[in-house]
Motif scaffolding. Structure first.
Motif, PDB file in Angstrom:
ATOM      1  N   LYS A   1       0.834  -1.109  -0.020  1.00 43.17           N
ATOM      2  CA  LYS A   1       0.014   0.066  -0.106  1.00 43.17           C
ATOM      3  C   LYS A   1       1.114   1.742   0.534  1.00 43.17           C
ATOM      4  O   LYS A   1       0.730   2.526   0.285  1.00 43.17           O
ATOM      5  CB  LYS A   1      -0.979  -0.017   1.259  1.00 43.17           C
ATOM      6  CG  LYS A   1      -1.865  -0.968   0.962  1.00 43.17           C
ATOM      7  CD  LYS A   1      -3.246  -0.924   2.238  1.00 43.17           C
ATOM      8  CE  LYS A   1      -4.029  -2.261   2.501  1.00 43.17           C
ATOM      9  NZ  LYS A   1      -5.242  -2.029   3.595  1.00 43.17           N
ATOM     10  N   GLY A   2       2.262   0.719  -0.658  1.00 43.69           N
ATOM     11  CA  GLY A   2       3.503   2.596  -0.482  1.00 43.69           C
ATOM     12  C   GLY A   2       3.099   2.326  -2.197  1.00 43.69           C
ATOM     13  O   GLY A   2       2.741   1.873  -3.185  1.00 43.69           O
ATOM     14  N   LEU A   3       4.479   3.512  -2.274  1.00 41.01           N
ATOM     15  CA  LEU A   3       4.219   4.297  -3.076  1.00 41.01           C
ATOM     16  C   LEU A   3       5.799   2.914  -4.319  1.00 41.01           C
ATOM     17  O   LEU A   3       6.877   2.827  -3.282  1.00 41.01           O
ATOM     18  CB  LEU A   3       4.817   5.124  -3.172  1.00 41.01           C
ATOM     19  CG  LEU A   3       5.797   6.164  -4.236  1.00 41.01           C
ATOM     20  CD1 LEU A   3       4.303   6.372  -5.349  1.00 41.01           C
ATOM     21  CD2 LEU A   3       6.452   8.065  -4.386  1.00 41.01           C
ATOM     22  N   SER A   4       5.265   3.148  -5.032  1.00 41.21           N
ATOM     23  CA  SER A   4       6.282   1.289  -5.668  1.00 41.21           C
ATOM     24  C   SER A   4       6.891   2.130  -6.278  1.00 41.21           C
ATOM     25  O   SER A   4       8.262   1.082  -6.612  1.00 41.21           O
ATOM     26  CB  SER A   4       5.474   0.876  -6.494  1.00 41.21           C
ATOM     27  OG  SER A   4       5.138   1.526  -7.246  1.00 41.21           O
ATOM     28  N   SER A   5       7.431   3.297  -6.781  1.00 40.28           N
ATOM     29  CA  SER A   5       8.818   3.603  -7.490  1.00 40.28           C
ATOM     30  C   SER A   5       9.297   4.726  -7.216  1.00 40.28           C
ATOM     31  O   SER A   5       7.767   5.730  -6.942  1.00 40.28           O
ATOM     32  CB  SER A   5       8.813   3.869  -8.759  1.00 40.28           C
ATOM     33  OG  SER A   5       9.572   4.745 -10.050  1.00 40.28           O
ATOM     34  N   PRO A   6      10.522   5.890  -6.739  1.00 40.25           N
ATOM     35  CA  PRO A   6      10.761   6.711  -6.304  1.00 40.25           C
ATOM     36  C   PRO A   6      10.779   8.107  -7.329  1.00 40.25           C
ATOM     37  O   PRO A   6      10.991   8.782  -6.651  1.00 40.25           O
ATOM     38  CB  PRO A   6      11.817   6.525  -6.298  1.00 40.25           C
ATOM     39  CG  PRO A   6      12.865   5.430  -6.596  1.00 40.25           C
ATOM     40  CD  PRO A   6      11.267   4.510  -7.269  1.00 40.25           C
ATOM     41  N   ILE A   7      10.519   7.136  -8.661  1.00 41.29           N
ATOM     42  CA  ILE A   7      10.783   8.638  -9.584  1.00 41.29           C
ATOM     43  C   ILE A   7       9.066   8.427 -10.079  1.00 41.29           C
ATOM     44  O   ILE A   7       8.131   8.017 -10.507  1.00 41.29           O
ATOM     45  CB  ILE A   7      11.020   7.965 -11.376  1.00 41.29           C
ATOM     46  CG1 ILE A   7      12.832   7.519 -10.696  1.00 41.29           C
ATOM     47  CG2 ILE A   7      10.488   9.134 -11.925  1.00 41.29           C
ATOM     48  CD1 ILE A   7      13.687   6.470 -11.918  1.00 41.29           C
ATOM     49  N   VAL A   8       8.721   9.694  -9.471  1.00 45.83           N
ATOM     50  CA  VAL A   8       7.277  10.333  -9.798  1.00 45.83           C
ATOM     51  C   VAL A   8       6.935  11.327 -11.222  1.00 45.83           C
ATOM     52  O   VAL A   8       7.613  12.240 -11.118  1.00 45.83           O
ATOM     53  CB  VAL A   8       6.534  11.059  -8.223  1.00 45.83           C
ATOM     54  CG1 VAL A   8       5.411  11.537  -7.970  1.00 45.83           C
ATOM     55  CG2 VAL A   8       6.646   9.964  -7.446  1.00 45.83           C
TER      56      VAL A   8
END
Length: 480
Positions: free
Chosen positions: A212-219
């Protein structure tokens, strides 16, 4: 001072103590938990077995308890906290919700979690009034913030995904400091300090192991679905749906027809249109139309027919005032999608007049001005403007308009109709319609960096810029 069986009154001058028992009024085993002196004449005393109102002049008392068949009675007899708001209304925090004393001073209006999901928990330990008229409630499951004017609720719950979040869910005490800082005492979590004066970002870390988190550091992109929910596009992590209330991400599984590895998509841009359709531009996998209601999607890929794209790399998407969807590609110009025909009209470097695009076709941003003209920025050939009045393009470049750089990464048409252009290395440009020229703002004017990736306008008219060295804010009136 509340005690078992009553309370004590201490004279600060003589330091003499007077013991007052309440067992005769409230029953054996009663304890005083909370106090509030509402005015010169009345003292409210909260106990573990009900509420007592003491007339300080006559010494008379009135008892209030919970009656199961009376919805206007107290919701619970354990009165843990009492507070008065700016309008003189009195609130009682109990083991089962919040109670507000009505004007007749005989009945109560109740607020329970069962009536409002944003109410953190019915067990209320502490209450304190903020300067803005908001009542902070410390509960067994975080903080509930009650707007006494609108009777709307919001909450703060601990979240391990938040760097500056509440340390523990059980909030037992609240202190409002004069400088606006709010101190929250928790059970087994120490003290949490909330400072509204600090401009901190609520950072969401990426983790491939958090479902349930952000899966990639590149938004790469955002699209606001509602005030509390946002679509988030990532490079290599696909599409996410962020719930601001819960602080969690839903991973939306979209698979490309031409990617047999089934890796998450590299998303470059997002746009939610007036029909509620989310358009997703990707790198090398074309365009996706995601229906947020049915949670289904359709993929558009490059091909020879009118229902195909001219290319599979999509860098910009914009809906115009006529409901047409303009799609900027990486080298073949723009594709304009029409819902009525379910097809694309292509305007590129290889198109025939009048759809011949006087640009290299590497489109980076698209906006519509108040006249209905479409502004298309490119990577290397400035800005091409499609004029609705004559169906022709007009080009603004460094050579003919004073544009500071022909690599234009971002565009904004603000609320006053002004066109702003963010460049790759030359800063920010503002277009003057009367002269047809651009005015430049760069690091000498206070811009944090000359590479401007995105431009947005705030509700107050300020222009916000994301750069290669943080965020800058420009006042268009003062030009500072």
């Amino acid at each position: 001072m509340g005690t078992f069986g009553g309370y004590r009154v201490i004279n600060p001058k003589t330091l003499k103590v007077k013991n007052v028992g309440i067992n005769a009024l409230m029953g054996n085993g009663s304890s005083v938990i909370s106090f509030l002196q509402a005015n010169d004449n009345k003292l409210w005393i909260g106990t573990n077995v009900g509420l007592l109102a003491l007339n300080l002049t006559s010494g008379g008392t009135e008892k209030f308890i919970h009656h199961p068949n009376d919805p206007s009675s107290l919701t619970d007899n354990f009165i843990k906290t009492i507070v008065k708001d700016e309008k003189g209304r009195i609130f009682f925090g109990t083991n089962n919700g919040l109670n507000m004393l009505l004007d007749d001073e005989k009945h109560f209006k109740s607020f329970l979690q069962s009536d409002n999901k944003l109410f953190s928990d019915d067990i209320i330990y502490a209450a304190s009034l903020e300067k803005e008229g908001k009542l902070w409630l410390g509960t067994e499951d975080g903080v509930t913030i009650f707007d006494t004017a609108t009777e709307a609720f919001s909450n703060i719950r601990p979240n391990k995904r938040e760097s500056f979040g509440l340390s523990h869910k059980s909030v037992r005490s609240i202190c409002m400091a004069d400088n606006g800082i709010i101190w929250l005492g928790t059970y087994q979590g120490g003290v949490s300090k909330f400072d509204p004066n600090l401009a901190l970002f609520n950072l969401k870390h990426s983790s491939p192991f958090d479902p349930k988190g952000l899966s990639s550091p590149i938004v790469t992109s955002f699209a606001e679905f509602s005030k509390r929910k946002i679509f988030v596009g990532t490079d290599g992590g696909g599409l996410h749906f962020f719930d601001r209330d819960q602080g969690v991400f839903e991973h939306i599984d979209m698979k490309s027809k031409i990617d047999f590895s089934r890796n998450p998509l590299a998303i470059l841009t997002l746009m939610l249109d007036s029909r509620g359709m989310l358009w997703v531009g990707t790198y090398q996998h074309g365009l996706f139309a995601y229906n947020s209601k049915t949670k289904t999607y359709k993929q558009y890929l490059a091909g020879p027919s009118a229902t195909d794209l001219s290319q599979n790399e999509i860098f910009a998407i914009k809906e115009d005032s006529k409901g047409l969807i303009w799609i900027g590609t990486n080298g073949t110009g723009v594709n304009v999608f029409d819902y009525k025909t379910n097809s694309f009209t292509k305007s590129g470097t290889q198109s025939l007049p009048p759809m011949l695009l006087p640009s290299n076709g590497f489109i980076r941003a698209i906006v519509e001005d108040p006249y209905g003209d479409m502004w298309l920025s490119s990577s290397g050939t400035g800005i091409a403007v499609f004029q609705r009045s004559n169906g022709k393009y007009k080009v603004y470049r460094k050579a003919n308009s004073g544009l500071s750089n022909d690599v234009v990464l971002s565009l904004l048409c603000d609320s006053k109709g002004n066109i702003w252009a963010g460049t790759d290395g030359a800063g920010l440009d503002l277009f003057n319609r009367r002269t047809g020229k651009f005015t430049n703002f760069n690091e000498t004017n206070g811009l944090s960096n000359a590479i401007v990736y995105k431009i947005l306008e705030g509700k107050d008219g300020l222009i916000w810029l994301s750069t290669d060295n943080g965020i800058s804010c420009l006042n268009p009136e003062t030009k500072k």
